[in-house]
Design a protein around this motif. Structure first.
Motif, PDB file in Angstrom:
ATOM      1  N   ALA A   1       1.418  -1.075  -0.047  1.00 13.82           N
ATOM      2  CA  ALA A   1       0.040   0.266  -0.068  1.00 13.82           C
ATOM      3  C   ALA A   1       0.935   1.350  -0.072  1.00 13.82           C
ATOM      4  CB  ALA A   1      -0.942   0.006   0.733  1.00 13.82           C
TER       5      ALA A   1
ATOM      6  N   ARG B   1      -3.684   0.115  -1.537  1.00  9.43           N
ATOM      7  CA  ARG B   1      -4.450   1.523  -1.224  1.00  9.43           C
ATOM      8  C   ARG B   1      -6.072   0.819  -1.908  1.00  9.43           C
ATOM      9  NH1 ARG B   1      -0.020   3.665  -3.323  1.00  9.43           N
ATOM     10  NH2 ARG B   1      -1.195   4.903  -5.194  1.00  9.43           N
TER      11      ARG B   1
ATOM     12  N   GLN C   1      -6.493   1.808   4.292  1.00  8.90           N
ATOM     13  CA  GLN C   1      -7.448   3.271   4.472  1.00  8.90           C
ATOM     14  C   GLN C   1      -6.344   3.996   5.242  1.00  8.90           C
ATOM     15  OE1 GLN C   1     -11.721   2.933   2.275  1.00  8.90           O
ATOM     16  NE2 GLN C   1     -10.979   0.847   4.121  1.00  8.90           N
TER      17      GLN C   1
ATOM     18  N   PRO D   1      -0.123   6.814   3.458  1.00  8.46           N
ATOM     19  CA  PRO D   1      -0.356   6.222   5.120  1.00  8.46           C
ATOM     20  C   PRO D   1       0.278   6.135   5.672  1.00  8.46           C
ATOM     21  CG  PRO D   1      -0.175   5.471   2.618  1.00  8.46           C
ATOM     22  CD  PRO D   1       1.070   6.345   2.755  1.00  8.46           C
TER      23      PRO D   1
END
Length: 309
Positions: free
Chosen positions: A10, A53, A80, A99
């Motif tokens: 991510a 993501r 998220q 993140p």
């Protein structure tokens, strides 16, 4: 019980300049993650879970996931910004772009994990030896075991000529190859080559220290049982309480792993690999990775085409 491979995919790829997780580097446009998943599958892992993501989902499925899912048990979950946050923490962090880091990512995947699991980065090449030793160990323990594991690498085998790298520098107790355990792990966020190939670690306050290049380091290749989530939650709650307004602070997995030892909630067995790292940190790394993969295919280490369909 076959372990699961958990892939941290991510990240933003700010230094690379693109979504490096799904950039093609194989002879048939396979991604670096194709090779990691293939190595895990061949060494006793029963499933792969990707953490991604939402904004890259469509491209991720097209470029990587659908192909792997046709050949191996695979799923993905989302990391998220709002995951695991309270309403107040959401308000505090409304302007944050990054993140929340690797511990947050692992916690986002908790519901998909029901067995011992290994964690890897999406942009690093670990080598088959690491998956072999970790797969064998994780297959031998149960969910309630508090003897976790990691695979350490020699720092000099994990450096980049393209720029600095981030590594968790480890100290070990016991004898390597026998009863070694992780003693401490300290994240060094900026390690690079200086003049005359000196290995330099630059700390956040600007202080520079020389390393030998022979230190054992973490490449975020850990093996945990579900018991580790207990300590990860403790670490995360303390982290977000102190950093909900921070634009850059990250909850780092090596730090949370170190807390397992520091808080006497378990041990981390220390396995090693002598493989040489390569990875996708900077744009110029892509051709290096392509060359390395091509060489391994030519040598018969990998088949020319990884997947049957």
């Amino acid at each position: 019980m076959k372990p699961t491979l958990l892939v941290l995919a991510a990240g933003m790829g700010s230094r690379y300049g693109g979504v490096k997780q799904i950039d093609g580097v194989g002879l048939h446009d396979e991604c670096l993650l194709d090779f990691a998943t293939y190595d895990a599958m061949k060494n006793g892992f029963g499933k792969v879970v990707f953490i991604i993501r939402k904004d890259i989902e469509a491209a991720f499925r097209e470029r990587l996931f659908d192909r792997i899912a046709r050949n191996f048990n695979a799923e993905y979950v989302f990391q998220q910004h709002e995951s695991l946050l309270t309403e107040q923490q959401l308000k505090d962090s409304v302007d944050r772009q990054k993140p929340w880091g690797t511990t947050h990512a692992v916690l986002c995947a908790e519901k998909a994990i029901n067995e011992p699991f290994a964690v890897i980065n999406s942009d690093d090449y670990y080598g088959r030896q690491a998956f072999e030793v970790l797969g064998k160990y994780l297959s031998s323990i149960g969910n309630d075991c508090r003897e976790h594991a990691m695979v350490g690498y020699v720092l000099g085998n994990t450096m980049s000529r393209s720029g600095s790298v981030s590594r968790g520098v480890c100290t070990v107790k016991g004898e390597i190859g026998k009863d070694a355990e992780l003693d401490t792990i300290v994240e060094n966020l900026k390690i690079y080559y200086g003049e005359n190939d000196q290995v330099i670690s630059e700390m956040p306050d600007g202080e520079k220290k020389l390393l030998t290049g022979k230190e054992w380091v973490s490449m975020n290749l850990f093996g945990f049982t579900p018991k580790a989530f207990e300590e990860f939650h403790v670490y995360w709650e303390n982290f977000i309480k102190d950093n909900s307004k921070s634009p850059k602070a990250e909850a780092l997995l090596p730090t949370a792993a170190g807390d397992i030892i520091g808080h006497k909630q378990g041990i981390i067995k220390f396995f090693t690999s002598n493989e040489t790292w390569f990875g996708m940190t900077y744009p110029e790394d892509r051709q290096i990775v392509k060359n390395e993969i091509a060489a391994k295919i030519k040598a018969g280490y990998y088949p020319e085409k990884l997947w049957e369909k």
